[in-house]
Write a protein that holds these residues in place. Structure first.
Motif, PDB file in Angstrom:
ATOM      1  N   ASP A  69     -33.695  21.484 -11.907  1.00  0.00           N
ATOM      2  CA  ASP A  69     -33.476  22.897 -12.238  1.00  0.00           C
ATOM      3  C   ASP A  69     -32.235  23.417 -11.534  1.00  0.00           C
ATOM      4  N   PHE A  70     -31.527  24.283 -12.240  1.00  0.00           N
ATOM      5  CA  PHE A  70     -30.352  24.957 -11.672  1.00  0.00           C
ATOM      6  C   PHE A  70     -30.805  26.337 -11.216  1.00  0.00           C
ATOM      7  N   THR A  83     -28.317  22.622  -8.013  1.00  0.00           N
ATOM      8  CA  THR A  83     -29.353  21.900  -8.753  1.00  0.00           C
ATOM      9  C   THR A  83     -30.362  21.315  -7.782  1.00  0.00           C
ATOM     10  N   VAL A  84     -31.638  21.457  -8.109  1.00  0.00           N
ATOM     11  CA  VAL A  84     -32.710  20.934  -7.259  1.00  0.00           C
ATOM     12  C   VAL A  84     -32.702  19.412  -7.349  1.00  0.00           C
ATOM     13  N   VAL A  85     -32.550  18.762  -6.208  1.00  0.00           N
ATOM     14  CA  VAL A  85     -32.525  17.308  -6.143  1.00  0.00           C
ATOM     15  C   VAL A  85     -33.883  16.743  -5.718  1.00  0.00           C
ATOM     16  N   HIS A 133     -35.253  25.558 -23.382  1.00  0.00           N
ATOM     17  CA  HIS A 133     -36.131  24.477 -23.829  1.00  0.00           C
ATOM     18  C   HIS A 133     -35.305  23.208 -23.986  1.00  0.00           C
ATOM     19  N   GLY A 134     -35.728  22.159 -23.362  1.00  0.00           N
ATOM     20  CA  GLY A 134     -34.985  20.920 -23.406  1.00  0.00           C
ATOM     21  C   GLY A 134     -34.128  20.753 -22.169  1.00  0.00           C
ATOM     22  N   ASP A 135     -33.040  19.957 -22.304  1.00  0.00           N
ATOM     23  CA  ASP A 135     -32.165  19.698 -21.173  1.00  0.00           C
ATOM     24  C   ASP A 135     -31.158  20.827 -21.002  1.00  0.00           C
ATOM     25  N   GLY A 136     -30.502  20.830 -19.844  1.00  0.00           N
ATOM     26  CA  GLY A 136     -29.457  21.798 -19.582  1.00  0.00           C
ATOM     27  C   GLY A 136     -29.966  23.007 -18.824  1.00  0.00           C
ATOM     28  N   CYS A 137     -29.088  24.031 -18.719  1.00  0.00           N
ATOM     29  CA  CYS A 137     -29.423  25.239 -17.997  1.00  0.00           C
ATOM     30  C   CYS A 137     -28.611  26.400 -18.553  1.00  0.00           C
ATOM     31  N   GLU A 142     -26.335  17.988 -17.049  1.00  0.00           N
ATOM     32  CA  GLU A 142     -27.340  17.841 -15.988  1.00  0.00           C
ATOM     33  C   GLU A 142     -26.711  17.631 -14.616  1.00  0.00           C
ATOM     34  N   ASP A 143     -25.474  17.184 -14.600  1.00  0.00           N
ATOM     35  CA  ASP A 143     -24.809  16.899 -13.330  1.00  0.00           C
ATOM     36  C   ASP A 143     -24.480  18.206 -12.622  1.00  0.00           C
ATOM     37  N   PRO A 144     -24.885  18.375 -11.334  1.00  0.00           N
ATOM     38  CA  PRO A 144     -24.606  19.630 -10.625  1.00  0.00           C
ATOM     39  C   PRO A 144     -23.106  19.929 -10.527  1.00  0.00           C
ATOM     40  N   ILE A 145     -22.276  18.907 -10.334  1.00  0.00           N
ATOM     41  CA  ILE A 145     -20.833  19.133 -10.201  1.00  0.00           C
ATOM     42  C   ILE A 145     -20.243  19.591 -11.528  1.00  0.00           C
TER      43      ILE A 145
END
Length: 583
Positions: free
Chosen positions: A418-419, A428-430, A467-471, A531-534
């Motif tokens: 989650d972002f 992003t929660v690791v 809903h789904g991937d991403g933020c 999905e990558d925090p960077i």
């Protein structure tokens, strides 16, 4: 009283004679008068005998009371007489304990007389012979036919079933060994042999200590190297979990302690062996050896008694491991989505596995505690109370953080990936741990936030509304009222279209979130599948830059009350912007 009785009887007889003479000497007394005299004489006799019985009874009662006071007034002296005892020593070996007096001789006098007889027997050149002789009072112990001491019933312990003959027989065996030792200690060959034996034992003892020291040094070096190599392999994200220096010091300390313990045991054995070689110190050596053997026997017995309880502890540990292994098989399939369970999501498998393992081991420890060796001792109980008190005082904050972590996990407030934004922290929660949560920022930083702080602070989760991937990404700007809101909304949507990485579905949108005194606040909301925090941080930075660029190209200021008070300009001059940066 007897005199009164005799006088009464005599006066009655005399009166009867006078009465008979009064009848003319015919010898026929008056019947009524004679009966009365006989009745008086009988009454006088009965009165005298009853008084005598009372006097005899009072005398017997007084005698009983006197005897009771006599024997009860000296219990300590009587007990002291029964407890009086003296030990007969020959050389440094105890032969027999004589108790009480016999024939007017006290225990000490009996022992003194026995020592004198034994000393005379030891002066002979031939080895004396010890024999027994049963007499009426007990059993005599004789040396070369001469009595040394007498064992009577007062010398035995009746409670353990001793008899005078049995005690005399055991005393005779000890006396024979003591006499042999005394004779040997007076010979030079024996002392020379004792010195050589003690020297040989000392040499073996020194070699053993040297071998023990060398062996401990080599084992310490090898185990230290092995532990250091394994400690270097235990790393988490490139950080060593165990300190190699501390491990080496601990292993060295353990081996030093074991070496000292084994050396102390060898020293006690050597000392007992050397002391037992000389007659003057043999009793000390035998006592030291006996104590060491008794200690070893008690340790062995304790270990033997603890083996069944240790087996129960091992069985409980194996049962706990088996339960955890079965649960791991179940949790692995749920996490891999090969087994669908309605009441557990795959994201909750990891914390549930930890909680279940912790509860299993706590239950196993509670079950195994009564079977631990020494758990019923006061020291173990006191140590348990101390550990519990320290844990309760020092783990209050840890328990608070753990409860907060479980709340975050099972309430599904956040999950890994989650972002989120908490106060000034954004990323992003690791990992969601039991005590803290790790967040990776767009700059590559790793933030560790306590779980209690996350629950007590306002948090924005940009991933759950999607809903789904991403933020979700958002940008807020304040624009003056001179700019129509439709113009501001159009500019923000155009800025979103210029940024690569934003998802077209659902499309970006703009909302007016506040109407302030000098400006209106607009929020641009867009979605990214990354999905990558960077990458997320780069897209958000590009979005903010695009908003500024399009506002500057269209002459719209992003203002605030502080900007109005500090700046006299109402717009951004285009002339101050370099030509190369206006595109």
């Amino acid at each position: 009283m007897s005199q009164n009785f005799g006088d009464g009887e005599g006066s009655a007889l005399a009166e009867r004679r006078q009465v008979g003479a009064g009848y003319g000497g015919m010898g026929s007394p008056n019947t009524a008068r004679e009966k009365e005299d006989l009745r008086k004489a009988r009454r006088t006799f009965l009165d005298g005998s009853s008084a005598l019985r009372r006097l005899l009874g009072a005398w017997l009662v007084s005698l009983g009371m006197a005897l009771t006071v006599l024997f009860s007034s000296h219990p300590a002296e009587a007990q002291a007489l029964t407890r009086e005892s003296e030990v007969l020593y020959v050389g440094d070996r105890a032969v027999v304990t004589l108790r009480g007096s016999v024939g007017g001789y006290t225990a000490r006098e009996r022992v003194t007389s026995a020592n004198e007889r034994l000393e005379r027997a030891l002066t002979k050149s031939t080895p004396p012979k010890v024999t027994l002789d049963d007499v009426e009072l007990g059993t005599r112990v004789l040396v070369d036919g001469e009595p040394v001491f007498l064992v009577t019933r007062g010398d035995v312990d009746v409670q353990i079933g001793e008899t005078p003959h049995f005690l005399a027989e055991e005393s005779a065996k000890r006396l024979e060994r003591a006499i042999a030792e005394v004779r040997r200690q007076r010979s030079q060959p024996f002392m020379l042999q004792a010195l050589l034996t003690a020297g040989a034992g000392t040499l073996v003892y020194a070699i053993l200590l040297w071998v023990l020291s060398r062996l401990a040094t080599r084992l310490t070096r090898r185990l230290s190297l092995a532990a250091a190599s394994r400690a270097d392999r235990l790393q988490a994200r490139g950080v060593s979990i165990l300190d190699t220096g501390r491990i080496l010091r601990f292993i060295r300390w353990v081996f030093v302690a074991l070496t000292w313990v084994m050396g102390a045991g060898a020293t006690i054995i050597w000392l007992a062996f050397v002391l037992s070689q000389f007659p003057y110190t043999r009793a000390w050596g035998e006592g030291l050896g006996a104590n060491l053997r008794r200690l070893a026997w008690e340790v062995a017995v304790s270990i033997g008694r603890a083996v069944p309880e240790l087996l129960v502890v091992i069985f409980i540990a194996v049962a706990a491991r088996t339960a955890i292994a079965i649960s791991s098989w179940f949790f692995d399939r749920v996490e891999e989505r090969r087994l669908l369970v309605a009441w557990m999501d795959p994201e909750l498998v990891r914390p549930t596995r930890r909680v279940f393992g912790f509860l299993v081991w706590v239950f196993a420890l509670a079950m195994a505690y009564p079977y631990l060796p020494g758990s019923d001792t006061e020291a173990f109980k006191g140590l348990s109370v101390l550990v519990g008190l320290m844990a309760s005082l020092g783990s209050s904050s840890v328990i608070n953080q753990a409860a907060s972590g479980l709340t975050l996990m099972y309430a599904r407030t956040i999950k890994v990936g989650d972002f989120i934004r908490i106060d000034d922290a954004e990323g992003t929660v690791v990992e969601i741990g039991v005590v803290a949560t790790r967040i990776r920022t767009g700059l590559g930083e790793m933030l560790v936030l306590p779980n209690a702080k996350i629950l007590s602070s306002m948090m924005k989760n940009y991933s759950q509304p999607v809903h789904g991937d991403g933020c979700v990404l958002d940008v807020e700007v304040s624009v003056g009222y001179t700019t129509p809101w439709r113009v501001a909304q159009t500019l923000l949507l155009q800025a979103a279209d210029d940024v690569p990485g934003l998802s077209p579905t659902p499309p970006p949108f703009v909302r007016q979130v506040a109407l302030n005194d000098y400006n209106a606040t607009y929020r641009l909301v867009a979605r990214t599948p990354e999905e990558d925090p960077i990458v997320r941080a780069r897209i958000l930075s590009d979005l903010r830059g695009a908003v500024r660029d399009i506002f500057e190209r269209n002459g719209v200021d992003i203002i605030s009350p502080q900007y109005l008070s500090l700046s006299q300009r109402t717009s951004v001059p285009r002339a101050e912007t370099p030509e190369s940066l206006r595109s």
